[in-house]
Design a protein around this motif. Structure first.
Motif, PDB file in Angstrom:
ATOM      1  N   VAL A  15       0.839  -1.200   0.000  1.00  0.00           N
ATOM      2  CA  VAL A  15       0.000   0.000   0.000  1.00  0.00           C
ATOM      3  C   VAL A  15       0.871   1.246   0.000  1.00  0.00           C
ATOM      4  O   VAL A  15       0.638   2.190  -0.772  1.00  0.00           O
ATOM      5  N   GLY A  16       1.867   1.263   0.863  1.00  0.00           N
ATOM      6  CA  GLY A  16       2.757   2.418   0.936  1.00  0.00           C
ATOM      7  C   GLY A  16       3.499   2.667  -0.368  1.00  0.00           C
ATOM      8  O   GLY A  16       3.623   3.810  -0.823  1.00  0.00           O
ATOM      9  N   HIS A  17       3.973   1.602  -0.975  1.00  0.00           N
ATOM     10  CA  HIS A  17       4.697   1.742  -2.233  1.00  0.00           C
ATOM     11  C   HIS A  17       3.777   2.268  -3.343  1.00  0.00           C
ATOM     12  O   HIS A  17       4.164   3.146  -4.115  1.00  0.00           O
ATOM     13  N   SER A  18       2.563   1.744  -3.392  1.00  0.00           N
ATOM     14  CA  SER A  18       1.639   2.213  -4.430  1.00  0.00           C
ATOM     15  C   SER A  18       1.256   3.672  -4.209  1.00  0.00           C
ATOM     16  O   SER A  18       1.109   4.436  -5.167  1.00  0.00           O
ATOM     17  N   GLY A  19       1.119   4.080  -2.952  1.00  0.00           N
ATOM     18  CA  GLY A  19       0.826   5.488  -2.667  1.00  0.00           C
ATOM     19  C   GLY A  19       1.987   6.397  -3.018  1.00  0.00           C
ATOM     20  O   GLY A  19       1.808   7.461  -3.612  1.00  0.00           O
TER      21      GLY A  19
END
Length: 150
Positions: free
Chosen positions: A138-142
């Motif tokens: 999730v963090g990487h996609s954000g």
């Protein structure tokens, strides 16, 4: 309610807690699951961290929905939005396992829970690993949605 905080969009602020707490709580709970000598107080701290993680993920999720609406649901954030909607379930499963680990540790001397302790430890480790992997995704996609064009 979850749109702004002192005039600033809440989501960019809230995601910091939702990024750090899952990793901290998962590492702490994994340590208490693998090292029983850490004791009941360490399990209680893991349970508190897990519940705080759940709360931070809830705030990040709600503020993220409002932030996406404010930005017009940008297509660059589609993966982040889709993954973000699942995060609360990972955090909830982990919190249940961490609280369960603490409860089993508290009552293991009073009733025979030897097999239950092993199962709850294993489930806590599995839930912690799943939460960490998901939080990183999730963090990487954000980050990619925000900084990908830089």
């Amino acid at each position: 309610m979850f749109d702004t905080f002192f005039g600033l969009p809440l989501h960019p602020l809230a995601v910091h807690a939702a990024a750090v707490l899952p990793l901290l709580a998962a590492a702490w709970s994994a340590a208490t699951a693998l090292l029983p000598r850490l004791g009941r107080r360490a399990c209680a701290a893991g349970a508190v961290l897990a519940v705080a993680t759940l709360a931070s993920v809830f705030v990040a999720d709600r503020s993220g929905r409002e932030f996406a609406t404010r930005l017009g649901n940008p297509s660059a954030a589609a993966d982040h939005i889709a993954l973000g909607k699942l995060t609360i379930w990972y955090a909830l499963a982990f919190a249940v396992c961490a609280v369960g680990l603490w409860a089993v540790r508290v009552y293991e001397d009073r009733i025979s829970l030897r097999g239950g302790v092993v199962v709850v430890r294993a489930l806590t480790l599995l839930a912690a690993a799943a939460l960490v992997v998901h939080a990183v995704r999730v963090g990487h996609s954000g980050a990619t949605a925000v900084w990908g064009s830089v």
